[in-house]
Scaffold this motif. Structure first.
Motif, short mmCIF file in Angstrom:
data_model
loop_
_atom_site.label_atom_id
_atom_site.label_comp_id
_atom_site.label_asym_id
_atom_site.label_seq_id
_atom_site.Cartn_x
_atom_site.Cartn_y
_atom_site.Cartn_z
N UNK A 116 0.84 -1.22 0.00
CA UNK A 116 0.00 0.00 0.00
C UNK A 116 0.86 1.25 0.00
N UNK A 117 1.89 1.28 0.83
CA UNK A 117 2.73 2.47 0.92
C UNK A 117 3.55 2.71 -0.34
N UNK A 118 3.80 1.67 -1.10
CA UNK A 118 4.59 1.87 -2.32
C UNK A 118 3.79 2.56 -3.41
N UNK A 119 2.46 2.52 -3.33
CA UNK A 119 1.61 3.13 -4.35
C UNK A 119 1.25 4.55 -3.90
N UNK A 120 1.75 5.54 -4.65
CA UNK A 120 1.41 6.94 -4.34
C UNK A 120 0.09 7.31 -4.98
N UNK A 121 -0.16 6.83 -6.19
CA UNK A 121 -1.40 7.12 -6.90
C UNK A 121 -1.56 6.10 -8.02
N UNK A 122 -2.80 5.84 -8.39
CA UNK A 122 -3.04 4.93 -9.50
C UNK A 122 -4.38 5.26 -10.16
N UNK A 123 -4.47 4.87 -11.42
CA UNK A 123 -5.72 5.06 -12.16
C UNK A 123 -5.77 4.03 -13.28
N UNK A 124 -6.96 3.45 -13.48
CA UNK A 124 -7.12 2.50 -14.57
C UNK A 124 -7.28 3.26 -15.88
N UNK A 125 -6.57 2.82 -16.90
CA UNK A 125 -6.65 3.42 -18.23
C UNK A 125 -7.20 2.37 -19.19
N UNK A 126 -8.40 2.61 -19.64
CA UNK A 126 -9.02 1.72 -20.62
C UNK A 126 -8.56 2.15 -22.01
N UNK A 127 -8.17 1.17 -22.85
CA UNK A 127 -7.67 1.51 -24.18
C UNK A 127 -7.88 0.32 -25.11
N UNK A 128 -8.36 0.56 -26.34
CA UNK A 128 -8.56 -0.57 -27.27
C UNK A 128 -7.25 -1.31 -27.55
N UNK A 129 -7.24 -2.60 -27.29
CA UNK A 129 -6.07 -3.43 -27.54
C UNK A 129 -5.00 -3.35 -26.47
N UNK A 132 -4.73 -0.88 -18.77
CA UNK A 132 -4.02 -1.31 -17.58
C UNK A 132 -3.99 -0.21 -16.53
N UNK A 133 -3.31 -0.50 -15.45
CA UNK A 133 -3.22 0.43 -14.34
C UNK A 133 -1.98 1.30 -14.49
N UNK A 134 -2.19 2.60 -14.52
CA UNK A 134 -1.09 3.56 -14.48
C UNK A 134 -0.82 3.82 -13.00
N UNK A 135 0.41 3.60 -12.58
CA UNK A 135 0.72 3.65 -11.15
C UNK A 135 1.98 4.50 -10.93
N UNK A 136 1.92 5.35 -9.94
CA UNK A 136 3.09 6.08 -9.46
C UNK A 136 3.52 5.39 -8.18
N UNK A 137 4.75 4.88 -8.17
CA UNK A 137 5.19 4.08 -7.01
C UNK A 137 6.47 4.62 -6.42
#
Length: 180
Positions: A116-129, A132-137
């Motif tokens: 949990x502490x390693x993840x500063x922020x994240x957001x799911x990015x939906x994209x054709x083909x 995934x999860x964009x994560x700042x760690x």
């Protein structure tokens, strides 16, 4: 100031393979025995599996998920498949690994806290083909944040426009962290 260790706080001995594999500034926080005779240990830098003469580590910034069900700790780690010119680390999840704990320990709490502490922020990015999860760690021992994209299963990081969208999403996350 040295921490006081109370008599009821028992610490399992480090397996020899783990003791010899640790880095110079790497301290083990907790060790748990597994039903098969192996050991799992949490350190500042990652989760270790000691099995016989071998010890392997999954760095915290590469642990995607950790879940405890009954006495089974399931860990999903990711492997690096590429680093883009923009510095985005492209990750693909490895198959889940299950570890049956032989008893109680603070290992699962340590694992969850570290992930949990390693993840500063994240957001799911939906994209054709892709997608995934964009994560700042946070990476132990390094300043700043590392940008990652954890691809969906079967996702193609080379899908048209995808990596530009990942960079844009990472920049949005960084701006949100700074309060812009």
């Amino acid at each position: 100031m040295a921490r006081v260790r109370w008599p009821w706080e028992r610490r399992a001995a480090l397996p020899p393979a783990l003791a010899s594999a640790l880095g110079p500034n790497e301290q083990v926080q907790v060790v748990a025995q597994l039903t098969g005779g192996e050991s799992l240990a949490a350190s500042r830098f990652g989760l270790w599996l000691a099995s016989g003469e071998i010890a392997v580590r999954w760095n915290w910034e590469r642990v995607s998920k950790a879940r405890l069900t009954a006495r089974t700790l399931t860990v999903v780690a990711a492997e690096e498949v590429a680093v883009t010119p923009d510095g985005i680390v492209v990750l693909q999840d490895l198959p889940p690994r299950e570890f049956e704990l032989a008893g109680t320990s603070g290992l699962t709490d340590a694992v969850h806290a570290r992930v949990r502490r390693s993840v500063a922020a994240s957001r799911y990015l939906s994209w054709p083909g892709a997608g995934g999860w964009v994560v700042l760690r946070r990476v132990p021992g390094r300043d700043g944040l590392t940008r990652q994209i954890r691809l969906d299963s079967g996702g193609d990081a080379g899908a048209p426009g995808f990596l530009r969208a990942v960079v844009d999403t990472a920049e949005d996350l960084e701006a949100e962290l700074l309060g812009d």
